[in-house]
Write an enzyme that holds these catalytic residues in place. Structure first.
Site, PDB file in Angstrom:
ATOM      1  N   ARG A  95     -51.327  -6.908  26.452  1.00 21.44           N
ATOM      2  CA  ARG A  95     -50.808  -5.571  26.154  1.00 21.44           C
ATOM      3  C   ARG A  95     -51.976  -4.590  26.177  1.00 21.44           C
ATOM      4  NH1 ARG A  95     -49.652  -2.866  20.534  1.00 21.44           N
ATOM      5  NH2 ARG A  95     -48.837  -0.918  21.339  1.00 21.44           N
ATOM      6  N   HIS A 151     -50.401   5.509  23.730  1.00 25.94           N
ATOM      7  CA  HIS A 151     -51.073   5.043  22.510  1.00 25.94           C
ATOM      8  C   HIS A 151     -51.977   6.191  22.018  1.00 25.94           C
ATOM      9  CE1 HIS A 151     -52.291   1.147  20.277  1.00 25.94           C
ATOM     10  NE2 HIS A 151     -52.946   2.110  19.671  1.00 25.94           N
ATOM     11  N   GLU A 192     -46.512   2.959  17.751  1.00 25.04           N
ATOM     12  CA  GLU A 192     -46.519   3.457  16.367  1.00 25.04           C
ATOM     13  C   GLU A 192     -46.297   4.958  16.248  1.00 25.04           C
ATOM     14  OE1 GLU A 192     -50.008   2.113  14.282  1.00 25.04           O
ATOM     15  OE2 GLU A 192     -49.468   0.013  14.476  1.00 25.04           O
ATOM     16  N   ASN A 223     -45.668  -4.049  14.769  1.00 21.87           N
ATOM     17  CA  ASN A 223     -47.092  -4.098  14.424  1.00 21.87           C
ATOM     18  C   ASN A 223     -47.184  -4.253  12.912  1.00 21.87           C
ATOM     19  OD1 ASN A 223     -47.363  -3.403  17.107  1.00 21.87           O
ATOM     20  ND2 ASN A 223     -48.437  -1.473  16.729  1.00 21.87           N
ATOM     21  N   TYR A 253     -49.854  -5.153   9.600  1.00 20.36           N
ATOM     22  CA  TYR A 253     -51.195  -5.414   9.048  1.00 20.36           C
ATOM     23  C   TYR A 253     -51.140  -5.847   7.586  1.00 20.36           C
ATOM     24  CZ  TYR A 253     -53.118  -3.847  13.397  1.00 20.36           C
ATOM     25  OH  TYR A 253     -53.416  -3.770  14.725  1.00 20.36           O
ATOM     26  N   GLU A 274     -48.819  -6.291  17.388  1.00 17.94           N
ATOM     27  CA  GLU A 274     -50.170  -6.167  16.820  1.00 17.94           C
ATOM     28  C   GLU A 274     -50.201  -6.883  15.486  1.00 17.94           C
ATOM     29  OE1 GLU A 274     -52.010  -2.293  16.350  1.00 17.94           O
ATOM     30  OE2 GLU A 274     -51.168  -1.608  18.260  1.00 17.94           O
TER      31      GLU A 274
HETATM   32  C1  GBH Z   1     -52.883   0.150  14.628  1.00 15.11           C
HETATM   33  O1  GBH Z   1     -52.571   1.059  13.648  1.00 15.11           O
HETATM   34  C2  GBH Z   1     -53.142   0.856  15.908  1.00 15.11           C
HETATM   35  O2  GBH Z   1     -52.041   0.735  16.798  1.00 15.11           O
HETATM   36  C3  GBH Z   1     -54.406   0.426  16.599  1.00 15.11           C
HETATM   37  O3  GBH Z   1     -54.749   1.355  17.564  1.00 15.11           O
HETATM   38  C4  GBH Z   1     -55.499   0.249  15.564  1.00 15.11           C
HETATM   39  O4  GBH Z   1     -56.746   0.008  16.137  1.00 15.11           O
HETATM   40  C5  GBH Z   1     -55.114  -0.907  14.694  1.00 15.11           C
HETATM   41  O5  GBH Z   1     -53.854  -0.711  14.141  1.00 15.11           O
HETATM   42  C6  GBH Z   1     -56.092  -1.169  13.548  1.00 15.11           C
HETATM   43  O6  GBH Z   1     -56.171  -0.073  12.698  1.00 15.11           O
HETATM   44  O7  GBH Z   1     -54.045   1.737   3.258  1.00 15.11           O
HETATM   45  O8  GBH Z   1     -54.361  -0.601   2.859  1.00 15.11           O
HETATM   46  O9  GBH Z   1     -52.131   0.263   2.991  1.00 15.11           O
HETATM   47  C7  GBH Z   1     -52.441   0.498  12.357  1.00 15.11           C
HETATM   48  C8  GBH Z   1     -51.839   1.440  11.366  1.00 15.11           C
HETATM   49  C9  GBH Z   1     -52.025   2.353   9.236  1.00 15.11           C
HETATM   50  C10 GBH Z   1     -51.973  -0.024   9.431  1.00 15.11           C
HETATM   51  C11 GBH Z   1     -52.687   2.230   7.910  1.00 15.11           C
HETATM   52  C12 GBH Z   1     -52.548  -0.151   8.030  1.00 15.11           C
HETATM   53  C13 GBH Z   1     -52.855   1.183   5.911  1.00 15.11           C
HETATM   54  C14 GBH Z   1     -53.470   0.066   5.197  1.00 15.11           C
HETATM   55  N1  GBH Z   1     -52.363   1.218  10.042  1.00 15.11           N
HETATM   56  N2  GBH Z   1     -52.276   1.026   7.249  1.00 15.11           N
HETATM   57  S1  GBH Z   1     -53.519   0.371   3.457  1.00 15.11           S
END
Ligand code: GBH
Length: 458
Positions: free
Chosen positions: A83, A127, A172, A298, A300, A360
């Site tokens: 991707r 993006h 996103e 995505n 995290y 992601e």
């Molecule tokens: C993605 O965004 C993007 O698509 C990518 O480009 C980027 O490099 C990658 O993630 C890594 O950042 O404050 O502890 O709750 C991720 C969007 C928004 C996910 C903020 C985590 C907050 C963590 N992010 N979010 S916290």
């Protein structure tokens, strides 16, 4: 080096697709070459204080010149798919008009090289790198940007559509709206709070208009939404209401129109009017009238919120999640959150939920070149296990793409966060695979060897 973890049990079905994700602005560099126009990120990185230590992406990983080496790294991993994103300002320097042939040539060569290496291209069309000229005309606050996006999508599909089956329209759109237009911590750096809501509708409208042209050219359409399971900091009604508001804005605003054909009710947060003002007859049908071929997720970390003090611009505020490990970015590591998220999507949308792909998932750690990044391996191991748990409970997940191949330009953090399976020396741009690269390669190979032969791959 000794393997700190064995690959997770082979619980995913044959044909499950393994991949890695990147994005154009974060890796390409060469921002002024071959007729590329300026993007909102070129402008934003010049703003004093916007990016940590004033880092810029002029060179980034120099992928624009080193793409052959990066395709070799993908081939070495043995991923099924890659991707990447297409930079709109390379294809249409000012965001409108005829294509810049040299820009399309780059993605044409990349696509051919991927296919020759046995890796399926899975491009994202947007993006976050809007051509600056479109931002000067109002950016995603204006309806015209949606039409411009559809024109651009058609140009890319005309060139690559004979070799690309699966497309992601937007990456996103929530984060782009929230960080870029509501909070101002990403490009274009506007801090409009809830007045940024038209950006939600215009991005989704752009998706809908572009989907039609992608489908006309035989493409299958996906959209990648970031999602997070949300819990209230306490049982107090105000905190529960705050969690509900967060869930609505973060998880439903961009999913409900796609799956249900309607927006969630935002009136309880005093936010409905901005959205309704942007909406015209027929828009929701364009956005949700044809089901997506797949939804990208995505993930995290999960989120905990409480009610914001009276008079704050937003109805909620983040509360730290304690008692779990955190990445170098300070994000909590909760693999079970991914399982809960996937199960929650299935519960919320039922049979209207299309097949899912984790587009992601990854982590930032301060690892040097060749480091035994056991922390990253542990993160991936746990999250892939969580995907397998969700699949075992009946959620249709077709693939997993880790973020990311290379340490790269991490937006407002510049080069400070390192998410790569491959370490990049940002002075020399030398690539050095980490232990997690070998681990992921072995996991993919083990899955392939253990899985029953899949006729579709023959
Ligand atoms: C993605 O965004 C993007 O698509 C990518 O480009 C980027 O490099 C990658 O993630 C890594 O950042 O404050 O502890 O709750 C991720 C969007 C928004 C996910 C903020 C985590 C907050 C963590 N992010 N979010 S916290």
């Amino acid at each position: 080096a000794p393997q700190p973890h064995e690959p997770p049990p082979n619980r995913l079905p044959p044909g499950f697709r393994w991949g890695v994700s990147t994005s154009a602005y974060q890796i390409e560099g060469a921002t002024t070459e071959d007729g590329r126009g300026r993007s909102i990120w070129d402008t934003f990185t010049e703003r004093p204080g916007a990016v940590r230590d004033g880092h810029t992406a002029e060179n980034a990983c120099d992928h624009y010149h080193r793409w052959r080496e990066d395709v070799a790294l993908l081939a070495g991993l043995g991923v099924d798919a890659y991707r990447f994103s297409v930079a709109w300002p390379r294809v249409q320097p000012g965001g409108r008009g005829p294509a810049n042939a040299a820009g399309l040539d780059f993605y044409d060569r990349l696509t051919d090289a991927l296919l020759a290496a046995g890796v399926r291209p899975f491009p994202t069309l947007y993006h976050w790198d809007l051509p600056q000229e479109l931002e000067d005309a109002g950016g995603w606050l204006t309806r015209d940007t949606a039409r411009r996006f559809a024109d651009y999508a058609a140009l890319v599909a005309d060139r690559l559509g004979d070799r690309v089956r699966d497309w992601i329209t937007l990456n996103e759109p929530f984060v782009h709206m929230a960080f870029g237009y509501a909070l101002g911590v990403h490009a274009p750096g506007r801090a409009l709070l809830l007045d940024a809501l038209p950006v939600a509708h215009h991005q989704l409208l752009g998706h809908g208009l572009a989907s039609a042209s992608l489908r006309e050219r035989g493409g299958r359409v996906h959209l990648a939404n970031n999602c997070t399971p949300v819990t209230p900091a306490s049982d107090a009604p105000a905190d529960r209401k705050a969690a509900d508001a967060y869930d609505t804005l973060h998880n439903r605003l961009f999913n409900d129109p796609l799956m249900n054909g309607s927006y969630p009710d935002l009136s309880a947060y005093g936010a409905g009017d901005d959205l309704r003002g942007a909406l015209r007859d027929g828009d929701l049908d364009l956005i949700g009238g044809t089901p997506l071929d797949g939804l990208g997720v995505n993930y995290y970390n999960p989120t905990r919120v409480r009610a914001a003090p009276a008079g704050a611009g937003l109805p909620f505020e983040d509360v730290p999640i304690d008692g779990v490990p955190h990445t170098a970015f300070g994000w909590p590591v909760v693999p079970g959150g991914l399982r809960d998220l996937l199960l929650g999507l299935r519960e919320r949308y039922g049979d209207r939920l299309p097949p899912l792909t984790v587009t992601e998932n990854g982590c930032s750690y301060d690892d040097g070149p060749g480091a035994d990044d056991t922390d990253r391996i542990g993160y991936l191991d746990g999250h892939i296990g969580a995907v397998a748990d969700a699949v075992a409970r009946g959620v249709d997940v077709r693939g997993y793409f880790t973020w990311t191949l290379l340490d790269n330009f991490e937006w407002a953090e510049g080069y400070h966060q390192r998410f790569g399976l491959v370490h990049v020396d940002h002075e020399t741009r030398t690539r050095t695979p980490r232990a997690s690269y070998a681990w992921y390669r072995d996991l993919i190979a083990a899955h392939r060897a253990g899985a029953r032969p899949d006729p579709a791959r023959a």
